[in-house]
Motif scaffolding. Structure first.
Motif, PDB file in Angstrom:
ATOM      1  N   VAL A 196      66.602 -12.964  21.673  1.00 62.22           N
ATOM      2  CA  VAL A 196      67.753 -12.314  21.468  1.00 62.22           C
ATOM      3  C   VAL A 196      67.490 -10.771  22.185  1.00 62.22           C
ATOM      4  CG1 VAL A 196      68.936 -10.865  19.634  1.00 62.22           C
ATOM      5  CG2 VAL A 196      68.130 -13.167  19.022  1.00 62.22           C
ATOM      6  N   TYR A 197      66.372 -10.254  22.207  1.00 62.83           N
ATOM      7  CA  TYR A 197      66.129  -8.986  22.964  1.00 62.83           C
ATOM      8  C   TYR A 197      66.323  -9.357  24.337  1.00 62.83           C
ATOM      9  CZ  TYR A 197      63.688  -4.935  24.626  1.00 62.83           C
ATOM     10  OH  TYR A 197      63.368  -3.936  25.199  1.00 62.83           O
ATOM     11  N   MET A 198      65.616 -10.308  24.772  1.00 66.29           N
ATOM     12  CA  MET A 198      66.027 -10.411  26.385  1.00 66.29           C
ATOM     13  C   MET A 198      67.278 -10.959  26.980  1.00 66.29           C
ATOM     14  SD  MET A 198      63.121 -10.241  27.547  1.00 66.29           S
ATOM     15  CE  MET A 198      63.475 -10.715  29.384  1.00 66.29           C
ATOM     16  N   CYS A 255      70.091  -9.668  25.131  1.00 65.89           N
ATOM     17  CA  CYS A 255      71.035  -8.399  25.066  1.00 65.89           C
ATOM     18  C   CYS A 255      70.284  -7.297  26.161  1.00 65.89           C
ATOM     19  CB  CYS A 255      70.747  -8.089  23.744  1.00 65.89           C
ATOM     20  SG  CYS A 255      71.319  -8.695  22.486  1.00 65.89           S
ATOM     21  N   TYR A 256      69.299  -7.400  26.530  1.00 60.50           N
ATOM     22  CA  TYR A 256      68.733  -6.526  27.509  1.00 60.50           C
ATOM     23  C   TYR A 256      69.297  -6.813  28.919  1.00 60.50           C
ATOM     24  CZ  TYR A 256      65.342  -3.555  30.134  1.00 60.50           C
ATOM     25  OH  TYR A 256      64.782  -2.468  30.956  1.00 60.50           O
ATOM     26  N   SER A 257      69.260  -8.021  29.346  1.00 63.63           N
ATOM     27  CA  SER A 257      69.784  -8.408  30.760  1.00 63.63           C
ATOM     28  C   SER A 257      71.107  -8.299  30.769  1.00 63.63           C
ATOM     29  CB  SER A 257      69.226  -9.733  30.712  1.00 63.63           C
ATOM     30  OG  SER A 257      67.963 -10.518  30.731  1.00 63.63           O
ATOM     31  N   GLU A 258      71.894  -8.434  29.615  1.00 66.18           N
ATOM     32  CA  GLU A 258      73.429  -8.120  29.722  1.00 66.18           C
ATOM     33  C   GLU A 258      73.734  -6.706  29.928  1.00 66.18           C
ATOM     34  OE1 GLU A 258      77.697  -9.375  27.504  1.00 66.18           O
ATOM     35  OE2 GLU A 258      75.796 -10.402  27.150  1.00 66.18           O
ATOM     36  N   LEU A 259      73.027  -5.910  28.971  1.00 69.30           N
ATOM     37  CA  LEU A 259      73.247  -4.365  29.056  1.00 69.30           C
ATOM     38  C   LEU A 259      73.059  -3.630  30.355  1.00 69.30           C
ATOM     39  CD1 LEU A 259      71.801  -3.442  25.527  1.00 69.30           C
ATOM     40  CD2 LEU A 259      74.423  -3.079  26.352  1.00 69.30           C
TER      41      LEU A 259
END
Length: 446
Positions: free
Chosen positions: A61-63, A65-69
């Motif tokens: 989930v973190y990877m 969300c971080y990539s898209e943001l």
């Protein structure tokens, strides 16, 4: 990331968003340690007022969300040219919610939330609740506290705040600070937040009784330090509360003594009489201090020295400050005796003794320079004679200042206490004596 994992992460983001829609009811967020998804169900847990996420999915989930943001919303080429539409804003907020719950130590994303608040996409009240969730898991997150201060600063500038809303806001903020302090020892972030908030409330003190607020915080800090004797961050806050207590007016001071159930003048007179020089009658000294006015108390305690400054001394303030400091010294005595070998208690004692000594120095216009006491010229008295050449600082006669009653009383008290603790094999007693000798410059009299 393959399609199956992407679909799973999207489902998790959606489930988190649905739970956060009830954010007013939520009180905490936690990562639940689960290695594998054995039951093939959503890892988003919502029980009573708590939100949880199973640990096996956190990395994915973190990877995601971080990539898209970073690629879609925080890229440099888009930051100045592209405006976030309504649909994109909703997606943006969902991603920010998830990633800051997982890792709140990301200043870039907090700044993005600030921009959304300024553009009226996010509400300040909802954001205050969101930071509570973040701090429930990461009670030392400085970025969350900083964002919360920014929100509170904006809220308190509103002149239309009702008294009920302000009262709820105060109770909520103090509750969050206490929760963060309770979850993590020596949490200086939460205590600094509490001090900042109290100072900020001075701007709206007309809407509530800030003097009563000072009293309640003083009583709260006393209860806290009695249970957390090694938390120096709280003792620092206690020192802050002591200074606020000295701002009370006469009416509030009487209410303060009634609420703490302590007669400060009687305790102060008793301690002074007990440690007075041998040539003075202890019972007479105690009786005088009880009957004297504040001005006569100060003159009596500092009578053996001469004050050359012409400025008017606020004897009421000085007398009350001594009463509070001696009350604090008595509490410190009990805590050190009951909780043995706690260094924090001795550090707090240094503050108390230093404040008492500084009262004497300030009264006579003295300062310590290169290990020696020197006489400083009063800037207030010298305003009319600014054309005159200022005299050089001269070495002060220490025997004169050390002969005043208050100095002899505090020295006698510390000698007795150090010897008592030394007999109990407390190693910090010797350290305290060295502090008085070399840091406070009392090597000649200790």
């Amino acid at each position: 990331m393959d399609e199956d994992k992407s679909a799973l992460v999207e489902k998790i983001i959606k489930d988190v968003h649905n739970v956060l829609a009830k954010i007013d009811e939520l009180s905490s967020f936690e990562i639940i340690p689960v290695d594998t998804n054995y039951q093939n169900k959503s890892p988003v847990l919502h029980l009573e007022n708590c939100l949880g996420l199973e640990s096996w999915c956190v990395k994915h989930v973190y990877m995601f969300c971080y990539s898209e943001l970073m690629n879609k919303y925080c890229a440099k080429q888009n930051s100045k040219t592209k405006k976030v539409s309504g649909v994109d804003a909703d997606r943006f907020c969902r991603l920010l919610n998830v990633i800051l719950l997982l890792n709140p130590e990301l200043s870039t994303f907090w700044n993005r939330r600030r921009a959304l608040v300024q553009n009226c996409v996010l509400e300040k009240s909802t954001e205050l609740h969101f930071t509570r969730l973040v701090l429930s898991r990461k009670p030392k997150c400085n970025d969350a506290f900083s964002y919360r201060r920014w929100l509170l600063d904006a809220v308190l500038q509103d002149d239309t705040l009702s008294s009920n809303y302000l009262e709820n806001l105060i109770n909520e903020e103090l509750s969050i600070c206490e929760l963060a302090s309770d979850k993590c020892p020596n949490n200086y972030h939460s205590w600094n937040q509490r001090m900042w908030f109290i100072n900020k409330l001075q701007a709206v003190e007309k809407q509530f009784d800030i003097h009563m607020f000072y009293i309640k915080e003083y009583i709260f800090s006393e209860r806290w330090i009695a249970k957390h004797v090694s938390d120096f961050s709280c003792f620092h806050y206690r020192q802050f509360c002591m200074k606020n207590i000295l701002k009370l007016n006469n009416k509030s001071w009487k209410r303060f003594e009634k609420m703490i159930e302590v007669r400060l003048r009687e305790n102060f007179a008793r301690e002074v009489a007990k440690n007075s020089p041998t040539y003075l009658n202890n019972s007479v000294v105690e009786m005088k201090l009880l009957l004297y006015s504040e001005e006569n108390v100060i003159k009596n305690l500092l009578s053996l020295s001469t004050k050359k400054c012409n400025c008017v001394v606020n004897c009421v303030y000085l007398c009350r400050k001594l009463e509070v400091l001696y009350h604090e010294l008595a509490l410190n005595n009990e805590l050190i005796k009951f909780y043995k070998y706690h260094e924090t208690l001795w550090y707090h004692r240094r503050f108390i003794i230093h404040e008492i000594i500084m009262i004497i120095y300030d009264y006579f216009g003295l300062t310590r320079c290169n290990g020696a006491l020197v006489k400083m010229h009063c800037k207030v008295c010298s305003l009319d004679n600014t054309w005159e050449k200022q005299a050089k600082m001269v070495r002060y006669d220490c025997d004169d200042i050390y002969s005043c009653t208050l100095f002899e009383v505090i020295l006698s008290h510390e000698r007795k206490f150090i010897q008592e603790r030394r007999n109990d094999f407390d190693i910090y007693a010797d350290r305290h004596e060295r502090y008085l000798k070399f840091s406070e410059g009392l090597s000649g009299v200790m």
